[in-house]
Enzyme design. Structure first.
Site: not given
Ligand code: XIL
Length: 375
Positions: A156, A261
């Site tokens: 990010e 994701e």
């Molecule tokens: C999220 C997790 O799923 C949660 O459990 C945590 O509280 C916050 O992070 N983008 C990403 C991930 O790259 O690491 C994030 O994961 C969701 C958004």
């Protein structure tokens, strides 16, 4: 009956059964196209939740650490690394022959404040932050050398307009923090694949920014093996056309393309902001949590159709996609039950709260069987 529709009927019947052995699997359905995976939490990879661990083994051939490899977990204080949970995660993947993905080395979020601080109330200087980054990456990556196949090296780094996000990494080190992160990771494990990962890359300005970023890294002689688009999707975004254009653009970079994701949020939103910024917090409102006791069939079918249309695009681009990873295993363990509003009942994944495949699962399998639907 056409052969393909007979196959679909068979898949539908099999998907409806809860018997894990008879159930078709995502990993098998897509085995000639790409890996299929999930982000795992601790209860899954320690097998404390035995049912979900079994589901993971049955359905997926690649796993990502949902949280346990993030800086705040694995390196909470300057002199303390906590490898315990990450070791269990890697063991689970190794024991089950899965491709293991490390997430994530350099991010502005879930990184302790001390990383960016001088200890006297001000920000750390460039040399200090670079030394901390180097130490962190070397320690974590070399620990799992040969076992973690690929790392989300930087997560990010971009704003929505495609410019670089003014994170503490950028502000303190400058633009070359990305080059440095990839160099440190490559030095720590020359055989590991190294990825750039971000959300909302389907939007054109940010997508263009990501293309520029990868090209800059390549021009600097850095090894970058893949680009990951998170794809925290909604029911109406990104359109299949946006996904199609994004995969085409990334395919031209000559690196692996990964959906890292994936989930589809069908709950109503408070704002028009579609970003997946974890720092977003919206206030709760019962109107924004309309299905606390179950999903109406119309929504279930709409979600299935939506998954089907997205996977049809993935199937079309199977030549450039190396992996599709869901962000979670079942609806109940998805982060979208608590983000951007805490305590909602969310339905973003192909498996329901009991681990049973949803109609979305069947539509995803159809996309595997009919790759030419779009042509
Ligand atoms: C999220 C997790 O799923 C949660 O459990 C945590 O509280 C916050 O992070 N983008 C990403 C991930 O790259 O690491 C994030 O994961 C969701 C958004």
């Amino acid at each position: 009956m056409k052969k393909s529709s007979m196959l679909m009927t068979t898949i539908g019947v099999l998907a409806a059964t809860s018997c894990a052995t008879a159930q078709p699997s995502l990993k098998d359905a897509f085995k000639d196209k790409f890996l299929v995976g999930a982000a795992l939490n601790e209860s899954q990879f320690t097998e404390q939740n035995a049912a979900q661990a079994a589901l993971v083994k049955q359905q997926f051939n690649t796993i990502t650490a949902e949280n346990v490899m993030k800086w705040e977990k694995i390196h909470p204080t300057p002199d303390k690394f906590d490898f315990g949970p990450a070791v269990r995660f890697v063991e689970f993947g190794t024991n089950n022959g899965m491709v293991i993905i490390g997430h994530t080395l350099v991010w502005h979020s879930q990184t302790p404040a001390w990383v960016f601080a001088d200890g006297k109330g001000g920000p750390a200087d460039r040399a200090t932050l670079l030394a901390r980054m180097s130490n962190h990456i070397h320690t974590v990556v070399s620990r799992y050398k040969g076992r973690v196949k690929g790392w989300d090296v930087v997560n990010e780094a971009l704003n929505e307009d495609g410019s670089l996000r003014p994170s503490p990494w950028l502000k303190i080190i400058g633009e070359d923090y990305l080059v440095k992160a990839f160099e440190f990771a490559h030095a720590a494990d020359p055989d590991a694949e190294l990825y750039y990962n971000d959300f909302s890359l389907e939007n054109e300005p940010k997508r263009d920014g990501a293309v520029r970023l990868v090209k800059k890294l390549q021009a600097a002689g850095v090894r970058v093996h893949g680009i990951g688009t998170q794809t925290h999707a909604k029911m109406d975004w990104p359109s299949p056309e946006l996904v199609d254009d994004t995969l085409t653009a990334f395919g031209k970079l000559g690196v692996k393309v990964m959906i890292t994701e994936l989930d589809i949020d069908l709950l109503p939103a408070r704002s028009r902001d579609r970003s997946a910024d974890v720092s977003r917090r919206d206030t709760a409102d019962p109107a924004l949590n309309p299905y606390p006791n179950g999903l109406p069939d119309s929504m279930q079918q709409a979600l299935a159709k939506r998954y089907g249309e997205i996977f049809a695009v993935y199937a079309k681009h199977a030549d450039k996609i190396s992996r599709v990873t869901f962000w979670g295993v079942t609806d109940g363990d998805s982060w979208l039950n608590n983000w951007p509003i805490r305590g909602r009942t969310s339905y973003p994944l192909p498996f329901d709260r009991t681990g049973r495949p949803k109609p979305a699962f069947t539509e995803i399998l159809k996309a595997a069987a009919e790759p030419s639907r779009l042509d």
